[in-house]
Write a protein that holds these residues in place. Structure first.
Motif, PDB file in Angstrom:
ATOM      1  N   ARG A   1      19.834  60.979  71.031  1.00 50.42           N
ATOM      2  CA  ARG A   1      20.693  61.681  72.045  1.00 50.42           C
ATOM      3  C   ARG A   1      21.556  60.624  72.969  1.00 50.42           C
ATOM      4  N   CYS A   2      20.692  59.502  72.905  1.00 48.26           N
ATOM      5  CA  CYS A   2      21.550  58.262  73.510  1.00 48.26           C
ATOM      6  C   CYS A   2      22.352  57.567  72.671  1.00 48.26           C
ATOM      7  N   ARG A   3      23.209  56.627  73.207  1.00 52.09           N
ATOM      8  CA  ARG A   3      23.964  55.826  72.364  1.00 52.09           C
ATOM      9  C   ARG A   3      23.215  54.950  71.582  1.00 52.09           C
ATOM     10  N   VAL A   4      23.619  54.488  70.101  1.00 47.66           N
ATOM     11  CA  VAL A   4      23.039  53.328  69.653  1.00 47.66           C
ATOM     12  C   VAL A   4      24.195  52.452  69.471  1.00 47.66           C
ATOM     13  N   VAL A   5      23.836  50.992  69.896  1.00 43.22           N
ATOM     14  CA  VAL A   5      24.788  50.026  69.697  1.00 43.22           C
ATOM     15  C   VAL A   5      24.184  48.956  68.823  1.00 43.22           C
ATOM     16  N   LEU A   6      25.086  48.299  67.919  1.00 50.54           N
ATOM     17  CA  LEU A   6      24.463  47.422  66.964  1.00 50.54           C
ATOM     18  C   LEU A   6      24.687  46.014  67.373  1.00 50.54           C
ATOM     19  N   TRP A   7      23.692  45.152  67.288  1.00 49.28           N
ATOM     20  CA  TRP A   7      23.846  43.514  67.810  1.00 49.28           C
ATOM     21  C   TRP A   7      23.394  42.675  66.524  1.00 49.28           C
ATOM     22  N   ARG A   8      24.091  41.893  66.287  1.00 45.88           N
ATOM     23  CA  ARG A   8      24.097  40.988  65.070  1.00 45.88           C
ATOM     24  C   ARG A   8      23.593  39.621  65.927  1.00 45.88           C
ATOM     25  N   ASP A   9      22.772  38.893  65.309  1.00 44.43           N
ATOM     26  CA  ASP A   9      22.357  37.543  65.764  1.00 44.43           C
ATOM     27  C   ASP A   9      23.399  36.479  65.868  1.00 44.43           C
ATOM     28  N   GLY A  10      23.866  35.965  66.848  1.00 44.04           N
ATOM     29  CA  GLY A  10      25.056  35.280  67.202  1.00 44.04           C
ATOM     30  C   GLY A  10      26.100  35.903  67.917  1.00 44.04           C
TER      31      GLY A  10
ATOM     32  N   GLY B   1      17.387  49.909  76.140  1.00 43.29           N
ATOM     33  CA  GLY B   1      16.372  49.894  75.281  1.00 43.29           C
ATOM     34  C   GLY B   1      16.782  48.933  74.157  1.00 43.29           C
ATOM     35  N   TYR B   2      15.876  48.459  73.497  1.00 41.24           N
ATOM     36  CA  TYR B   2      16.328  47.495  72.284  1.00 41.24           C
ATOM     37  C   TYR B   2      15.109  47.614  71.457  1.00 41.24           C
ATOM     38  N   MET B   3      15.585  47.594  70.132  1.00 43.52           N
ATOM     39  CA  MET B   3      14.638  47.516  68.987  1.00 43.52           C
ATOM     40  C   MET B   3      15.192  46.429  68.139  1.00 43.52           C
ATOM     41  N   GLY B   4      14.261  45.847  67.403  1.00 49.31           N
ATOM     42  CA  GLY B   4      14.673  45.125  66.168  1.00 49.31           C
ATOM     43  C   GLY B   4      13.452  43.884  65.975  1.00 49.31           C
ATOM     44  N   ILE B   5      13.830  42.896  65.206  1.00 51.22           N
ATOM     45  CA  ILE B   5      13.034  41.733  64.900  1.00 51.22           C
ATOM     46  C   ILE B   5      13.223  40.656  65.620  1.00 51.22           C
ATOM     47  N   LYS B   6      14.619  40.368  66.099  1.00 56.22           N
ATOM     48  CA  LYS B   6      14.842  39.075  66.902  1.00 56.22           C
ATOM     49  C   LYS B   6      14.762  39.700  68.502  1.00 56.22           C
ATOM     50  N   ILE B   7      14.287  38.665  69.225  1.00 54.19           N
ATOM     51  CA  ILE B   7      14.016  38.755  70.660  1.00 54.19           C
ATOM     52  C   ILE B   7      15.356  38.750  71.234  1.00 54.19           C
ATOM     53  N   PRO B   8      15.529  39.848  72.139  1.00 53.75           N
ATOM     54  CA  PRO B   8      16.824  40.159  72.821  1.00 53.75           C
ATOM     55  C   PRO B   8      17.201  38.958  73.853  1.00 53.75           C
ATOM     56  N   PRO B   9      18.253  38.585  74.189  1.00 55.29           N
ATOM     57  CA  PRO B   9      18.653  37.558  75.173  1.00 55.29           C
ATOM     58  C   PRO B   9      18.297  37.686  76.645  1.00 55.29           C
TER      59      PRO B   9
ATOM     60  N   LYS C   1      19.930  54.986  78.306  1.00 52.12           N
ATOM     61  CA  LYS C   1      21.339  55.278  78.013  1.00 52.12           C
ATOM     62  C   LYS C   1      21.955  54.662  76.847  1.00 52.12           C
ATOM     63  N   VAL C   2      21.392  53.720  76.385  1.00 54.45           N
ATOM     64  CA  VAL C   2      21.703  52.750  75.292  1.00 54.45           C
ATOM     65  C   VAL C   2      20.831  52.195  74.640  1.00 54.45           C
ATOM     66  N   ILE C   3      20.439  52.386  73.207  1.00 55.85           N
ATOM     67  CA  ILE C   3      19.949  51.638  72.540  1.00 55.85           C
ATOM     68  C   ILE C   3      20.692  50.386  71.781  1.00 55.85           C
ATOM     69  N   VAL C   4      20.151  49.301  71.997  1.00 56.37           N
ATOM     70  CA  VAL C   4      20.788  48.005  71.187  1.00 56.37           C
ATOM     71  C   VAL C   4      19.668  47.823  69.963  1.00 56.37           C
ATOM     72  N   ALA C   5      20.332  48.157  68.854  1.00 56.19           N
ATOM     73  CA  ALA C   5      19.743  47.743  67.710  1.00 56.19           C
ATOM     74  C   ALA C   5      19.958  46.352  67.013  1.00 56.19           C
ATOM     75  N   ASP C   6      18.977  45.803  66.709  1.00 55.09           N
ATOM     76  CA  ASP C   6      18.926  44.656  65.802  1.00 55.09           C
ATOM     77  C   ASP C   6      19.467  44.787  64.454  1.00 55.09           C
ATOM     78  N   TYR C   7      20.519  44.347  63.955  1.00 50.15           N
ATOM     79  CA  TYR C   7      21.284  44.757  62.859  1.00 50.15           C
ATOM     80  C   TYR C   7      21.021  43.718  61.814  1.00 50.15           C
ATOM     81  N   PRO C   8      20.129  44.126  61.013  1.00 51.38           N
ATOM     82  CA  PRO C   8      19.526  42.834  60.017  1.00 51.38           C
ATOM     83  C   PRO C   8      20.331  42.324  58.922  1.00 51.38           C
TER      84      PRO C   8
END
Length: 335
Positions: free
Chosen positions: A242-251, A263-271, A304-311
């Motif tokens: 129900r919250c936004r999902v935003v994609l984040w790629r390394d770099g 919130g954050y989920m993924g393999i890479k450690i968030p900055p 409110k937002v989930i930042v997701a590691d985009y592999p």
């Protein structure tokens, strides 16, 4: 208000009495949620049009979104679909397992099950409970994921109950699923194998088996959408909390400004530090297995937002990217 009956069942030695109860429900045209190796499915007799329509009603699923039909052996697949040498080779190599084959349907399969198409999507799941249920029922079982349409798919029985407990009949609870993302779907009606939906079987495995895999965007303009509609999970927004999902790629730059509602989920450690709202995975396999549960967990934490590691696209990364892309309300170009 009706509440689904939940039965705890052994994964490797499913209790016959419980399987019998679920199979009898299938025979009566009722809905049964059951585990597969990928996600939990919402099952009904694939040959009973009224029962199949019950799946669409319970999920709030568009009726033109085809269902996957689950079978217990190759012989059952041949009764509902026109198999080809290519299809049989893939069945022999990858069944049971997370590979769905789209083939020409036989008339025995109702149009409702097929989403109005001339093809039918078929797979043999690699889960003892699913196979026991199909065998005892004596019919192929149509089963999309057992969640409200558009929501993150269920990888445990509790999520099924939360989403659909008031509108289905039986839930078989064998614990968390192993793969965590839905099956890979390929069209085998073409000269080449066509990937319709990446999933639990990496495309590389099919290619290593000697089959060239074609992507829908390789078709001429205007045909890609017609090709994709043969598979579930390809034309509507799916898998979304129900919250936004935003994609984040390394770099890339960090995509949101305020950390306290993120919130954050993924393999890479968030900055940056977002404390307990971080879910880290140590491999693509674990990311895939925990993807949907992580979405639901972070949603409940009130972000409110989930930042997701985009592999990267290798292996299960392609399936994870697909699910994240379809869950995202701020889609980036799917590279």
């Amino acid at each position: 208000m009706k509440k689904a009956a939940i039965y705890k069942i052994g994964k490797w030695n499913p209790e016959r009495e419980i399987i019998k109860i679920a199979a009898e429900a299938i025979a009566k045209g009722k809905l049964v949620a059951f585990p597969t190796e990928t996600v939990y499915g919402l099952g009904a007799n694939a040959l009973d049009e009224s029962a199949v329509r019950g799946i669409f009603s319970a999920k709030g699923r568009p009726c033109d979104n085809p269902l996957i039909v689950h079978v217990a052996n190759v012989e059952s697949a041949e009764k509902i679909a026109h198999t080809t040498p290519k299809a049989l080779r893939l069945m022999e190599r990858f069944w049971p397992g997370p590979l769905t084959l789209v083939m020409k349907a036989k008339d025995i399969v109702p149009k409702a099950t097929r989403g109005g198409l001339e093809t039918v999507a078929v797979r043999m799941p690699a889960h003892p409970v699913a196979l026991a249920l199909i065998e005892k029922s004596g019919v192929p079982i149509a089963a999309p994921s057992a969640n409200t349409s558009g929501r993150p798919s269920p990888t445990d029985a509790g999520v099924v109950y939360d989403d659909l407990g008031c509108c289905i009949d039986v839930i078989l609870d064998a614990g968390p699923t192993d793969v965590g993302v839905e099956s890979t779907v390929v069209d085998v009606t073409q000269e080449k194998v066509v990937l319709l939906r990446p999933g639990g079987l990496p495309v590389e495995a099919i290619e290593e088996f000697g089959e060239e895999v074609m992507l829908p965007d390789e078709f001429e303009a205007g045909r890609a959408e017609d090709v994709m509609r043969k598979s579930p999970g390809t034309r509507y927004r799916h898998y979304a909390p129900r919250c936004r999902v935003v994609l984040w790629r390394d770099g890339d730059d960090w995509p949101v400004e305020e950390a306290e509602a993120v919130g954050y989920m993924g393999i890479k450690i968030p900055p940056l530090d977002i404390s307990e709202k971080v879910i880290l995975f140590d491999s693509l396999e674990h990311y895939a297995r925990g993807l949907f549960m992580a979405m639901r967990y972070l949603e409940k934490k009130g972000v409110k937002v989930i930042v997701a590691d985009y592999p990267a696209k290798e292996g299960l990364g392609l399936a994870i990217r697909d699910r994240l892309y379809r869950a995202s309300s701020d889609r980036v170009k799917y590279l």
